[in-house]
Design an enzyme around this catalytic site. Sequence first.
Site, PDB file in Angstrom:
ATOM      1  N   ASN A  13       0.832  -1.191   0.000  1.00 51.27           N
ATOM      2  CA  ASN A  13       0.000   0.000   0.000  1.00 51.27           C
ATOM      3  C   ASN A  13       0.876   1.254   0.000  1.00 51.27           C
ATOM      4  OD1 ASN A  13      -1.624   2.220   0.872  1.00 51.27           O
ATOM      5  ND2 ASN A  13      -3.124   0.777   1.696  1.00 51.27           N
ATOM      6  N   LYS A  16      -0.079   4.161   2.573  1.00 46.87           N
ATOM      7  CA  LYS A  16       0.438   3.960   3.930  1.00 46.87           C
ATOM      8  C   LYS A  16       1.921   4.313   3.981  1.00 46.87           C
ATOM      9  CE  LYS A  16      -2.612   0.249   5.496  1.00 46.87           C
ATOM     10  NZ  LYS A  16      -2.659  -1.146   5.944  1.00 46.87           N
ATOM     11  N   ASP A  73      -0.143  -4.760  10.721  1.00 49.66           N
ATOM     12  CA  ASP A  73      -1.260  -5.681  10.528  1.00 49.66           C
ATOM     13  C   ASP A  73      -2.486  -5.158  11.222  1.00 49.66           C
ATOM     14  OD1 ASP A  73      -2.458  -7.948   9.513  1.00 49.66           O
ATOM     15  OD2 ASP A  73      -0.923  -9.262  10.288  1.00 49.66           O
TER      16      ASP A  73
END
Length: 73
Positions: A13, A16, A73
């Site tokens: 990603n 991010k 996570d």
Amino acid sequence: MGKVNRIVLGTHNRKKGSELSALLSPYGFELVTLAEFPDALDVVEDGETFADNARLKACQQARHLNLWVLAED
């Protein structure tokens, strides 16, 4: 100029990655994501907890890429 330390964020990603990169760059860290590594592993996330899966991703990718990996996570 000081040494730049490279860290890999254990995600593909890029958004991010950009967000965390902006926070770390003033401290001499270059942050990239797994999207920069076509040979990144596809780690099986079979841990019992989110922490277990983050540990699996960070350790396996770090050994494979020979770079520090920060997993989320």
